[in-house]
Design a protein around this motif. Structure first.
Motif, PDB file in Angstrom:
ATOM      1  N   MET A   1       0.817  -1.240   0.109  1.00 30.65           N
ATOM      2  CA  MET A   1      -0.005  -0.066   0.041  1.00 30.65           C
ATOM      3  C   MET A   1       0.947   1.319  -0.026  1.00 30.65           C
ATOM      4  SD  MET A   1      -3.202   0.552   2.494  1.00 30.65           S
ATOM      5  CE  MET A   1      -4.414   1.622   1.925  1.00 30.65           C
ATOM      6  N   ASP A   2       0.665   2.346  -0.735  1.00 29.08           N
ATOM      7  CA  ASP A   2       1.433   3.573  -0.846  1.00 29.08           C
ATOM      8  C   ASP A   2       1.153   4.315   0.367  1.00 29.08           C
ATOM      9  OD1 ASP A   2       1.959   2.870  -3.310  1.00 29.08           O
ATOM     10  OD2 ASP A   2       0.446   3.905  -4.584  1.00 29.08           O
ATOM     11  N   ASN A   3       2.254   5.173   0.809  1.00 27.58           N
ATOM     12  CA  ASN A   3       2.213   5.851   1.801  1.00 27.58           C
ATOM     13  C   ASN A   3       2.384   7.453   1.348  1.00 27.58           C
ATOM     14  OD1 ASN A   3       2.119   6.772   4.400  1.00 27.58           O
ATOM     15  ND2 ASN A   3       4.136   6.081   5.100  1.00 27.58           N
ATOM     16  N   ILE A   4       1.472   7.997   0.832  1.00 25.39           N
ATOM     17  CA  ILE A   4       1.616   9.286   0.152  1.00 25.39           C
ATOM     18  C   ILE A   4       1.039  10.444   1.061  1.00 25.39           C
ATOM     19  CG2 ILE A   4       0.986  10.930  -1.802  1.00 25.39           C
ATOM     20  CD1 ILE A   4       0.800   7.976  -3.447  1.00 25.39           C
ATOM     21  N   PHE A   5       1.898  11.252   1.215  1.00 27.15           N
ATOM     22  CA  PHE A   5       1.496  12.473   2.354  1.00 27.15           C
ATOM     23  C   PHE A   5       2.218  13.885   1.603  1.00 27.15           C
ATOM     24  CE2 PHE A   5       4.990  10.311   4.096  1.00 27.15           C
ATOM     25  CZ  PHE A   5       5.875  11.682   4.328  1.00 27.15           C
ATOM     26  N   SER A  13      -0.104  23.185  16.728  1.00 28.04           N
ATOM     27  CA  SER A  13       0.537  22.272  17.520  1.00 28.04           C
ATOM     28  C   SER A  13       2.358  22.874  17.520  1.00 28.04           C
ATOM     29  CB  SER A  13       0.808  20.826  17.117  1.00 28.04           C
ATOM     30  OG  SER A  13       1.201  20.730  15.819  1.00 28.04           O
ATOM     31  N   GLN A  14       2.501  23.687  16.800  1.00 32.73           N
ATOM     32  CA  GLN A  14       4.142  23.904  16.263  1.00 32.73           C
ATOM     33  C   GLN A  14       4.711  22.956  16.033  1.00 32.73           C
ATOM     34  OE1 GLN A  14       5.238  27.649  16.610  1.00 32.73           O
ATOM     35  NE2 GLN A  14       3.000  27.474  15.972  1.00 32.73           N
ATOM     36  N   GLU A  15       4.486  22.038  15.147  1.00 39.61           N
ATOM     37  CA  GLU A  15       5.314  20.904  14.778  1.00 39.61           C
ATOM     38  C   GLU A  15       4.917  20.801  13.096  1.00 39.61           C
ATOM     39  OE1 GLU A  15       4.547  17.499  17.375  1.00 39.61           O
ATOM     40  OE2 GLU A  15       2.266  17.377  16.533  1.00 39.61           O
ATOM     41  N   MET A  16       5.831  19.848  12.573  1.00 45.26           N
ATOM     42  CA  MET A  16       5.479  19.128  11.372  1.00 45.26           C
ATOM     43  C   MET A  16       4.695  17.993  11.405  1.00 45.26           C
ATOM     44  SD  MET A  16       7.048  21.232   8.980  1.00 45.26           S
ATOM     45  CE  MET A  16       6.902  20.252   7.522  1.00 45.26           C
ATOM     46  N   ARG A  17       3.953  17.860  10.460  1.00 43.60           N
ATOM     47  CA  ARG A  17       2.872  16.880  10.507  1.00 43.60           C
ATOM     48  C   ARG A  17       2.755  16.270   8.865  1.00 43.60           C
ATOM     49  NH1 ARG A  17      -2.090  17.785  14.106  1.00 43.60           N
ATOM     50  NH2 ARG A  17      -2.018  15.562  14.083  1.00 43.60           N
ATOM     51  N   ASN A  18       2.044  15.282   8.750  1.00 47.35           N
ATOM     52  CA  ASN A  18       1.803  14.470   7.421  1.00 47.35           C
ATOM     53  C   ASN A  18       0.522  14.846   7.180  1.00 47.35           C
ATOM     54  OD1 ASN A  18       4.668  13.933   7.205  1.00 47.35           O
ATOM     55  ND2 ASN A  18       4.326  11.944   7.847  1.00 47.35           N
ATOM     56  N   PHE A  19       0.161  15.202   6.056  1.00 43.00           N
ATOM     57  CA  PHE A  19      -1.351  15.273   5.511  1.00 43.00           C
ATOM     58  C   PHE A  19      -1.458  14.229   4.523  1.00 43.00           C
ATOM     59  CE2 PHE A  19      -3.953  17.868   2.089  1.00 43.00           C
ATOM     60  CZ  PHE A  19      -5.195  17.212   2.610  1.00 43.00           C
ATOM     61  N   TYR A  20      -2.587  13.393   4.929  1.00 43.62           N
ATOM     62  CA  TYR A  20      -2.984  12.246   3.956  1.00 43.62           C
ATOM     63  C   TYR A  20      -4.200  12.782   3.296  1.00 43.62           C
ATOM     64  CZ  TYR A  20       0.811   9.756   6.428  1.00 43.62           C
ATOM     65  OH  TYR A  20       1.826   9.405   7.120  1.00 43.62           O
TER      66      TYR A  20
END
Length: 108
Positions: A1-5, A13-20
């Motif tokens: 399964m692909d993990n594309i973000f 939150s003052q942090e880097m996050r991943n958007f899917y």
């Protein structure tokens, strides 16, 4: 399964996050490819997080000349939302119907 973000900075939150994004379409239009990220949103659209995610997309893809197998690639992002009261900063990236989404890809 692909993990594309799409990585983005979440101001709350003052942090880097991943958007899917919920949907990703690869469309071939004549001599170019279009990658279309679509994310449905509820009535909370326009709150900081949606803007932060859009900015992450812009940081990676906006005004970039991309190619795949010698053909041009355009990357587009759309929030799907039927609400009409949407934050102006994301309004141009928001469509209210599937027809509007795909017409915007075909027409541009």
């Amino acid at each position: 399964m692909d993990n594309i973000f799409i990585p983005y900075f979440d101001e709350k939150s003052q942090e880097m996050r991943n958007f899917y994004p919920d949907f990703i379409f690869w469309i071939k239009k004549k001599e170019e490819f279009i990658i279309l990220f679509i994310d449905p949103k509820g009535s909370e659209i326009g709150v900081g997080n949606a803007e932060n995610k859009l900015q992450g997309f812009k940081n990676i893809f906006e005004n970039k000349n991309l190619e795949y197998q010698g053909q041009k690639v355009k990357v587009k992002f759309i929030y799907y939302n039927k609400e009409t009261d949407i934050n102006k900063s994301i309004k141009e990236y928001t469509k209210s119907s599937c027809e509007n989404i795909f017409n915007s890809v075909i027409d541009n």
